[in-house]
Design a protein around this motif. Structure first.
Motif, PDB file in Angstrom:
ATOM      1  N   ALA A 111      46.773  10.555  -2.391  1.00  0.00           N
ATOM      2  CA  ALA A 111      46.805  11.148  -1.054  1.00  0.00           C
ATOM      3  C   ALA A 111      46.965  12.655  -1.113  1.00  0.00           C
ATOM      4  CB  ALA A 111      47.940  10.533  -0.244  1.00  0.00           C
ATOM      5  N   SER A 112      47.644  13.144  -2.151  1.00  0.00           N
ATOM      6  CA  SER A 112      47.896  14.578  -2.269  1.00  0.00           C
ATOM      7  C   SER A 112      48.283  14.893  -3.699  1.00  0.00           C
ATOM      8  CB  SER A 112      49.011  15.011  -1.307  1.00  0.00           C
ATOM      9  OG  SER A 112      50.235  14.374  -1.645  1.00  0.00           O
ATOM     10  N   ILE A 113      48.360  16.189  -4.000  1.00  0.00           N
ATOM     11  CA  ILE A 113      48.819  16.644  -5.309  1.00  0.00           C
ATOM     12  C   ILE A 113      50.096  17.440  -5.102  1.00  0.00           C
ATOM     13  CG2 ILE A 113      47.357  18.729  -5.224  1.00  0.00           C
ATOM     14  CD1 ILE A 113      47.080  18.469  -8.288  1.00  0.00           C
ATOM     15  N   GLY A 114      51.106  17.197  -5.945  1.00  0.00           N
ATOM     16  CA  GLY A 114      52.390  17.871  -5.816  1.00  0.00           C
ATOM     17  C   GLY A 114      52.447  19.117  -6.673  1.00  0.00           C
ATOM     18  N   VAL A 115      52.540  20.304  -6.044  1.00  0.00           N
ATOM     19  CA  VAL A 115      52.523  21.565  -6.779  1.00  0.00           C
ATOM     20  C   VAL A 115      53.886  22.234  -6.726  1.00  0.00           C
ATOM     21  CG1 VAL A 115      50.078  21.853  -6.252  1.00  0.00           C
ATOM     22  CG2 VAL A 115      51.776  22.981  -4.806  1.00  0.00           C
ATOM     23  N   ARG A 116      54.063  23.222  -7.629  1.00  0.00           N
ATOM     24  CA  ARG A 116      55.365  23.843  -7.807  1.00  0.00           C
ATOM     25  C   ARG A 116      55.788  24.738  -6.644  1.00  0.00           C
ATOM     26  NH1 ARG A 116      56.237  26.043 -13.900  1.00  0.00           N
ATOM     27  NH2 ARG A 116      57.027  24.101 -14.788  1.00  0.00           N
ATOM     28  N   GLY A 117      54.843  25.519  -6.104  1.00  0.00           N
ATOM     29  CA  GLY A 117      55.241  26.485  -5.086  1.00  0.00           C
ATOM     30  C   GLY A 117      54.057  27.096  -4.379  1.00  0.00           C
ATOM     31  N   GLU A 118      54.330  28.165  -3.630  1.00  0.00           N
ATOM     32  CA  GLU A 118      53.313  28.774  -2.778  1.00  0.00           C
ATOM     33  C   GLU A 118      52.223  29.474  -3.578  1.00  0.00           C
ATOM     34  OE1 GLU A 118      52.798  28.409   0.375  1.00  0.00           O
ATOM     35  OE2 GLU A 118      54.548  27.093   0.531  1.00  0.00           O
ATOM     36  N   PHE A 119      52.540  30.016  -4.739  1.00  0.00           N
ATOM     37  CA  PHE A 119      51.519  30.670  -5.555  1.00  0.00           C
ATOM     38  C   PHE A 119      50.447  29.661  -5.979  1.00  0.00           C
ATOM     39  CE2 PHE A 119      49.774  32.106  -9.637  1.00  0.00           C
ATOM     40  CZ  PHE A 119      49.368  33.389  -9.307  1.00  0.00           C
ATOM     41  N   THR A 120      50.889  28.491  -6.436  1.00  0.00           N
ATOM     42  CA  THR A 120      49.939  27.459  -6.840  1.00  0.00           C
ATOM     43  C   THR A 120      49.183  26.920  -5.633  1.00  0.00           C
ATOM     44  OG1 THR A 120      51.399  26.848  -8.668  1.00  0.00           O
ATOM     45  CG2 THR A 120      49.689  25.271  -8.067  1.00  0.00           C
TER      46      THR A 120
END
Length: 487
Positions: free
Chosen positions: A145-154
């Motif tokens: 459903a989604s991808i979990g990223v580290r933060g706003e830069f990614t």
């Protein structure tokens, strides 16, 4: 029963000795990887779930025919905890992982993945890896459903590649959610003194880090440098200094005072690492997971952020940090500690935890934080595990470090690591293919031939043991030279 395949070097309970960890690269070149891998392992260890580590095999080498089909047949979900994977150095591994995913049809969930650019650079610095990232993320989103990223830069980077905003969840690093929603860290002492027990972590390649580290070591006799990567482990195990760091002030050489004074440690598992950090008053340095280990041990930590990767995570988790593109030797640990306020971190952790668990729910992953779910056997398995001690310099006073290395050599590492009694046995390997031209078939034939020669050698040794030792040594030497030529 639900079966989950987890991207991890090993499971959280299997002890692996230092020599095997290094030779087989069980920790993927950095012990910090265990923090987010094993935090995910605990999170998903619900009643009725079986978790299996993939030993990160299909990204070390190209996936074999049948790997994807085997995953589809044997597992219900493929969970891929990641770190700073969107960078040039990691691109070959990311490409191999994407190749594997092309044949995977079960759900795939990626957690904590991040982009990395040098200090002062934006997402334009990532252009060389764009095509590989597009392929990998596209394959993941086709299966989740989604991808979990580290933060706003990614997140900004993936948006620039054309991925939809509603398919990107910012969840930070799962390592910080190991202890649940209500975890907090508070200072144990009001101020540091010169004798305070301190844990220093650092990135040897950062400009000026050597003078900084050496000055800190001189000012604080109870400071310990906690190494994390394969070069640190190689230096501690075999006395091999970093091949690419030439500044003698960086503690990656045998002559450095921290090495000579036996003040360097590297932990082979997270749990002893947390226990040690719980004995320290303060941790600081450039390593994100080095500071997370301190926080998970209940010790305040201060990140010295030197690139987009560490800065992104510190900002998201409200971890105390100072931006440090370069270092000055007169940076004061006492002043860093005074500036370390854990209030924002403690206030943000429950909110971040809720976003993290919402992401898991969105992607259909049962976890221990859902009301009514049990915690499986994780705690019992952890309590039953016995982990090796931290690795120390060879100069350690009681001689046990040198004795350990000599025993390893005696047991046969030089001849064949794969048959060493303490070699790490991967629980989920590539399928063995019997085709005459396959890599596995050739390797199997080579091992079989060498095994036969070893048996022949033993038989000959029995005959010559009663004869001249000189003749025996000549025969052994000739056999060993033949083995080296064939390797």
């Amino acid at each position: 029963m639900t079966r989950l395949l987890i991207r991890s070097g090993k499971d959280p309970f299997t002890p692996v000795v230092a020599e095997s960890t290094l030779t087989q690269d069980v920790f993927n070149s950095n012990s910090g990887n265990y923090l987010f891998q094993h935090s995910m392992w605990k999170t998903l260890s619900v009643d009725g779930a079986e978790l299996v580590t993939n030993s990160t095999l299909s990204e070390r080498v190209p996936p074999e025919p049948g790997d994807a089909a085997r995953i589809n047949d044997e597992f219900d979900h493929f969970v891929i905890p990641m770190a700073n994977a969107f960078r040039r150095e990691f691109e070959p591994r990311l490409a191999r992982l994407a190749e594997l995913l092309e044949g995977v049809t079960i759900p795939v969930t990626v957690t904590g993945i991040g982009a990395q650019a040098p200090h002062g650079h934006g997402i334009e610095a990532l252009e060389p890896v764009n095509d590989t990232v597009k392929k990998f993320v596209g394959l993941v989103l086709d299966r989740s459903a989604s991808i979990g990223v580290r933060g706003e830069f990614t997140r900004s980077y993936l948006l620039s590649l054309g991925f939809p905003d509603d398919a990107i969840d910012v969840i930070g690093c799962p390592s910080l959610f190991l202890h649940g929603r209500d975890f907090r860290v508070d200072k144990r002492v009001d101020a540091l003194t010169s004798d305070s027990p301190l844990a220093l972590n650092l990135t040897p390649e950062v400009p000026g880090i050597g003078a900084f580290a050496t000055t800190q070591a001189e000012r604080h006799p109870n400071l310990t440098y906690i190494g994390q990567d394969a070069h640190d482990l190689r230096m501690l195990l075999w006395g091999v200094p970093f091949p690419h760091v030439h500044d003698p002030l960086v503690p990656v050489h045998l002559e450095h005072p921290l090495y000579q004074q036996d003040r360097i440690r590297l932990f082979l598992d997270t749990w002893p690492w947390y226990d040690f950090m719980a004995t320290q008053h303060f941790a600081y340095g450039t390593r994100f997971h080095g500071n997370v280990a301190a926080l998970l041990g209940g010790t305040p930590a201060h990140l010295l952020a030197h690139d987009s990767r560490t800065l992104e995570l510190a900002e998201y988790h409200r971890m105390p940090f100072t931006t440090m593109p370069s270092f000055e030797a007169d940076l004061s640990a006492a002043e860093l500690y005074e500036a370390t306020d854990m209030a924002e971190f403690n206030a943000e952790l429950p909110r971040g935890f809720d976003r993290f668990t919402a992401f898991l729910d969105r992607n259909g992953l049962e976890h221990i934080h859902t009301d009514g779910n049990g915690t499986g056997t994780f705690d019992a398995d952890l309590a039953a595990a016995t982990f090796p001690p931290p690795v120390q310099p060879l100069i350690a006073g009681d001689g046990h470090e040198i004795a350990s290395r000599l025993q390893w050599l005696r047991d046969g590492m030089v001849l064949d690591i794969t048959r060493h009694p303490q070699a790490y046995q991967q629980p989920w390997e590539h399928p063995t293919w019997s085709g005459a031209g396959s890599r596995h078939a050739r390797l199997h034939a080579k091992v079989q031939a060498q095994a036969g020669e070893i048996e022949t050698l033993y038989a000959r040794l029995e005959l010559v043991e009663r004869g001249s030792p000189y003749i025996a040594m000549r025969r052994i030497g000739r056999w060993f030279k033949r083995m080296l030529r064939r390797s």
